[in-house]
Design a protein around this motif. Structure first.
Motif, PDB file in Angstrom:
ATOM      1  N   UNK A   1     115.023  15.637   5.993  1.00  0.00           N
ATOM      2  CA  UNK A   1     113.725  16.032   5.971  1.00  0.00           C
ATOM      3  C   UNK A   1     113.261  17.315   5.520  1.00  0.00           C
ATOM      4  N   UNK A   2     113.983  17.116   4.240  1.00  0.00           N
ATOM      5  CA  UNK A   2     113.275  18.041   2.895  1.00  0.00           C
ATOM      6  C   UNK A   2     111.483  16.865   2.234  1.00  0.00           C
ATOM      7  N   UNK A   3     110.592  18.352   2.999  1.00  0.00           N
ATOM      8  CA  UNK A   3     109.630  17.385   2.051  1.00  0.00           C
ATOM      9  C   UNK A   3     109.549  17.360   0.457  1.00  0.00           C
ATOM     10  N   UNK A   4     109.460  15.909   0.062  1.00  0.00           N
ATOM     11  CA  UNK A   4     109.910  15.511  -1.246  1.00  0.00           C
ATOM     12  C   UNK A   4     108.700  16.826  -2.165  1.00  0.00           C
ATOM     13  N   UNK A   5     107.886  17.080  -1.482  1.00  0.00           N
ATOM     14  CA  UNK A   5     107.213  17.926  -2.961  1.00  0.00           C
ATOM     15  C   UNK A   5     108.093  18.556  -2.832  1.00  0.00           C
ATOM     16  N   UNK A   6     109.467  19.644  -2.870  1.00  0.00           N
ATOM     17  CA  UNK A   6     109.781  20.832  -2.182  1.00  0.00           C
ATOM     18  C   UNK A   6     111.151  20.628  -3.326  1.00  0.00           C
TER      19      UNK A   6
ATOM     20  N   UNK B   1     111.039  19.905  -5.480  1.00  0.00           N
ATOM     21  CA  UNK B   1     110.329  20.282  -7.047  1.00  0.00           C
ATOM     22  C   UNK B   1     109.448  21.500  -7.367  1.00  0.00           C
ATOM     23  N   UNK B   2     109.492  22.159  -6.969  1.00  0.00           N
ATOM     24  CA  UNK B   2     109.147  23.278  -6.566  1.00  0.00           C
ATOM     25  C   UNK B   2     109.600  24.686  -7.391  1.00  0.00           C
ATOM     26  N   UNK B   3     109.021  25.222  -7.766  1.00  0.00           N
ATOM     27  CA  UNK B   3     109.408  25.851  -8.486  1.00  0.00           C
ATOM     28  C   UNK B   3     110.580  26.585  -8.988  1.00  0.00           C
ATOM     29  N   UNK B   4     110.684  27.458  -7.463  1.00  0.00           N
ATOM     30  CA  UNK B   4     112.106  28.152  -6.977  1.00  0.00           C
ATOM     31  C   UNK B   4     112.847  27.240  -6.214  1.00  0.00           C
TER      32      UNK B   4
ATOM     33  N   UNK C   1     120.802  23.149  -7.403  1.00  0.00           N
ATOM     34  CA  UNK C   1     120.149  24.274  -7.177  1.00  0.00           C
ATOM     35  C   UNK C   1     120.748  24.177  -5.885  1.00  0.00           C
ATOM     36  N   UNK C   2     121.371  24.261  -5.113  1.00  0.00           N
ATOM     37  CA  UNK C   2     122.163  24.513  -3.741  1.00  0.00           C
ATOM     38  C   UNK C   2     121.284  25.437  -3.392  1.00  0.00           C
TER      39      UNK C   2
END
Ligand code: HEC
Ligand code: HEC
Length: 153
Positions: free
Chosen positions: A112-117, A119-122, A128-129
């Motif tokens: 369910x995690x959107x693909x672009x998330x 690579x998000x800087x956060x 990085x769980x």
């Protein structure tokens, strides 16, 4: 019987919830000092024993970092990880070098995690769980403890 009591009893009867993975009480101190300074002390059940052994055999070049420990400590951590490891058939292939984040189980749990998330800087990396699971260090991967607004429904 009250409904809540029944739920509580059922909870006790189940081996463990997939969203609760606290480190076992007998976790050696060396695992926390040697394996939790650069990232989360990953729950041992998220990799198979064979993969933990591969990983422990290559600590000198550990994803581009030197994570080497002395032989006695390596033995202690390796034994701990192996005896608390997950089932290879449930986890699926972890690749080489082995990654929790490459197992079929991880991929399925995160569909369910959107693909672009990723690579998000956060977030920076799937490894990085804690970027998403606020209480990962205390073993909680529950939906309630997710932090990023994009993940809230
Ligand atoms: C010097 C820093 C450092 C130490 C100490 C360290 N690691 Fe790592 N570890 C890393 C880096 C960097 C990565 C790659 C992270 C990424 O891809 O974002 C990593 C990745 C991992 C992964 C794969 C994560 C994934 O993508 O599924 C596992 C498993 C792991 N480490 C276990 C351990 C264990 C066990 C120890 C202790 C023996 C340990 N690490 C100690 C730096 C370290
Ligand atoms: C980009 C955000 C993100 C990152 C990074 C992330 N997760 Fe997740 N994780 C999620 C989401 C979203 C779910 C699905 C939550 C749900 O529906 O219960 C999830 C679910 C899980 C579950 C299943 C919980 C259950 O109810 O069965 C586990 C276990 C888990 N994550 C472990 C990890 C571990 C270990 C790491 C790091 C190696 C990690 N996650 C990294 C977002 C993330």
């Amino acid at each position: 019987m009250k409904r809540l009591t029944l739920i509580a009893l059922l909870g006790l009867a189940l081996p463990a919830f997939a969203d609760r993975m606290p480190l076992p009480a007998n976790t050696p101190a060396s695992f926390k000092t040697e394996c939790a300074s650069c990232h989360l002390a990953y729950p041992p059940a998220l990799l198979a024993s064979k993969d933990w052994q591969t990983l422990m055999g290559g600590l000198k070049d550990h994803f581009g970092s030197d994570a080497a420990v002395d032989a006695k400590t390596a033995q202690e951590i390796g034994d701990f990880l192996s005896s608390n490891a997950g089932s290879p058939s449930k986890l699926g292939n972890a690749g080489n070098p082995p990654r929790i984040t490459q197992t079929a189980r991880f991929v399925r749990k995160h569909d369910e995690v959107p693909a672009k998330l990723w690579r998000d800087p956060r977030v920076k990396s799937a490894a990085n769980c804690e970027a998403c699971h606020r209480n990962a260090a205390s073993g909680s991967f529950s939906e309630r403890d997710l932090v990023l607004p994009e993940l809230k429904r």
